[in-house]
Design an enzyme around this catalytic site. Structure first.
Site, PDB file in Angstrom:
ATOM      1  N   THR A 166     105.083  31.827  78.274  1.00  0.00           N
ATOM      2  CA  THR A 166     104.527  30.482  78.337  1.00  0.00           C
ATOM      3  C   THR A 166     105.071  29.572  77.251  1.00  0.00           C
ATOM      4  OG1 THR A 166     102.462  31.274  79.332  1.00  0.00           O
ATOM      5  CG2 THR A 166     102.372  29.163  78.201  1.00  0.00           C
ATOM      6  N   ASP A 203     108.742  35.599  82.701  1.00  0.00           N
ATOM      7  CA  ASP A 203     107.296  35.610  82.527  1.00  0.00           C
ATOM      8  C   ASP A 203     106.930  37.050  82.189  1.00  0.00           C
ATOM      9  OD1 ASP A 203     104.467  35.983  83.233  1.00  0.00           O
ATOM     10  OD2 ASP A 203     104.587  33.970  84.103  1.00  0.00           O
ATOM     11  N   SER A 204     106.148  37.265  81.150  1.00  0.00           N
ATOM     12  CA  SER A 204     105.927  38.649  80.707  1.00  0.00           C
ATOM     13  C   SER A 204     105.152  39.482  81.718  1.00  0.00           C
ATOM     14  CB  SER A 204     105.223  38.681  79.346  1.00  0.00           C
ATOM     15  OG  SER A 204     103.858  38.386  79.456  1.00  0.00           O
ATOM     16  N   SER A 205     104.524  38.859  82.713  1.00  0.00           N
ATOM     17  CA  SER A 205     103.891  39.645  83.772  1.00  0.00           C
ATOM     18  C   SER A 205     104.940  40.380  84.606  1.00  0.00           C
ATOM     19  CB  SER A 205     103.033  38.743  84.664  1.00  0.00           C
ATOM     20  OG  SER A 205     103.835  37.764  85.307  1.00  0.00           O
ATOM     21  N   THR A 236     102.302  36.155  76.730  1.00  0.00           N
ATOM     22  CA  THR A 236     101.065  36.786  76.270  1.00  0.00           C
ATOM     23  C   THR A 236     100.558  37.885  77.192  1.00  0.00           C
ATOM     24  OG1 THR A 236      99.694  35.108  77.368  1.00  0.00           O
ATOM     25  CG2 THR A 236     100.339  34.681  75.083  1.00  0.00           C
ATOM     26  N   ASP A 237     100.881  37.832  78.497  1.00  0.00           N
ATOM     27  CA  ASP A 237     100.251  38.761  79.435  1.00  0.00           C
ATOM     28  C   ASP A 237     100.512  40.216  79.088  1.00  0.00           C
ATOM     29  OD1 ASP A 237      99.028  36.800  80.896  1.00  0.00           O
ATOM     30  OD2 ASP A 237     100.432  36.850  82.573  1.00  0.00           O
ATOM     31  N   ARG A 255      91.307  55.316  83.576  1.00  0.00           N
ATOM     32  CA  ARG A 255      90.403  54.454  82.806  1.00  0.00           C
ATOM     33  C   ARG A 255      88.983  54.828  83.193  1.00  0.00           C
ATOM     34  NH1 ARG A 255      90.330  49.008  83.271  1.00  0.00           N
ATOM     35  NH2 ARG A 255      89.799  48.785  81.079  1.00  0.00           N
ATOM     36  N   GLN A 283      87.266  52.361  79.658  1.00  0.00           N
ATOM     37  CA  GLN A 283      87.223  50.974  80.114  1.00  0.00           C
ATOM     38  C   GLN A 283      86.641  50.058  79.047  1.00  0.00           C
ATOM     39  OE1 GLN A 283      85.240  50.753  83.915  1.00  0.00           O
ATOM     40  NE2 GLN A 283      86.545  52.334  84.814  1.00  0.00           N
ATOM     41  N   CYS A 284      86.017  50.628  78.034  1.00  0.00           N
ATOM     42  CA  CYS A 284      85.465  49.827  76.942  1.00  0.00           C
ATOM     43  C   CYS A 284      86.586  49.387  76.008  1.00  0.00           C
ATOM     44  CB  CYS A 284      84.450  50.629  76.135  1.00  0.00           C
ATOM     45  SG  CYS A 284      83.074  51.275  77.094  1.00  0.00           S
TER      46      CYS A 284
END
Length: 331
Positions: free
Chosen positions: A11, A55-57, A87-88, A234, A267-268
């Protein structure tokens, strides 16, 4: 101090296109303007723009290796390094780089932004100057990530917000530093065994599966057929799975019996996985599953891919999960 900047996309350098934001800003020109009049002169800074910018995705382990290759190529030309990244998946990349460059010996700071540099409300200026201040301080070591006034260990960080300027956190490890006048540095000791002369990252088939109420053994079996090279579950809480669901833990036991490592995360966001602490996690622990301790999901996934890329499989891979390579887990 000589600083090398590696621009990967994201971004921070995007502009409007007919199909939404896409890489295209004059990053090098913007950086020169940012540094003009500061204590950093242009001749102190070298710059690489990876091709293609992404894009980092869309990042893959090949993208991690491209960053590592560029950092290694400029190791003798600079005293410190800044990586501009989307950032992704920045927390995946920073963890991956930390495993591959344990012997690098010079600070590497990742950063990016929630808004592009060309927008008046951008956080790009604060984040890039923060990353530069971190390396100028002489107190940043290894791989770290600067974002939203915080410096965090690169393999202890997760993206926690898609919109907040303080978009990253490390709930299980805390901060390295917080900006201010002066910066406030926290005591932090990163211990790891390191990895001598690692092989390059390659793509590997790692299945990442979330537990959810009502998941059946049939669905889990289908998700693991054909068998992947490794499984990252997870689970709930400290590593619990629905042990009363008929046949579900048997599926994981069968996978383990076929030599596929099963790694269990939580998942926490803030958790330490303790398989066997509850009956709900005991069955898979007895079958040979291994917990991630207090690693983030990103650090655990990147670590599995790193170990597979080194040629480790099965129990050999599993034996490295609770061991610290670059400070990614509390031992």
């Amino acid at each position: 101090m000589r600083i090398h900047i590696t621009y990967t996309g994201g971004t921070i350098g995007m502009i409007d296109s007919p199909h939404g934001l896409a890489p295209g800003a004059d990053m090098l020109g913007w950086l020169h303007g940012l540094l003009d009049g500061t204590q950093i002169s242009p001749d102190q800074v070298s710059y690489t723009e990876l091709d293609p910018l992404i894009d980092s995705s869309c990042a893959t382990p090949d993208s991690w290796q491209a960053i590592i290759d560029d950092l290694r190529a400029h190791r003798n030309d600079a005293d410190a390094f800044v990586v501009l990244h989307g950032t992704d998946t920045m927390s995946y990349s920073s963890a991956a780089v930390s495993y591959a460059l344990t012997g690098f010996g010079k600070p590497i700071v990742f950063t990016g932004s929630q808004y592009p540099l060309g927008m008046v409300e951008t956080d790009a200026t604060a984040n890039v100057t923060g990353a530069l201040n971190a390396v100028l301080s002489g107190r940043a070591h290894g791989v770290s990530l600067f974002f939203g006034h915080h410096l965090i260990a690169g393999n202890r960080v997760s993206k926690v917000s898609s919109w907040a300027f303080e978009g990253f956190d490390a709930p299980s490890a805390g901060l390295l530093a917080q900006t201010g006048a002066p910066w406030h540095w926290e005591s932090y000791e990163s211990r790891g065994e390191g990895w001598y002369d690692p092989l390059p990252y390659m793509r590997h088939d790692v299945a990442v599966i979330d537990m959810a109420p009502g998941i059946t053994a049939a669905r889990l079996e289908a998700m693991l057929t054909p068998r992947p090279e490794a499984v990252l579950i997870r689970a709930y809480g400290v590593g619990n799975v629905p042990c009363t669901e008929p046949g579900l833990t048997d599926v994981l036991a069968d996978v383990l019996g076929e030599g596929v490592p099963v790694v269990v995360a939580s998942q926490c966001q803030q958790a330490t996985v303790l398989l066997g602490h509850y009956e709900a996690g005991d069955a898979i622990a007895r079958a040979g599953a291994i917990g991630t301790g207090d690693m983030t999901l990103e650090a655990a996934y990147a670590k599995i891919v790193f170990l597979l890329s080194q040629g480790l499989t099965g129990s050999d891979l599993a034996s490295w999960i609770p061991r610290s390579i670059a400070g990614e887990i509390t031992v």
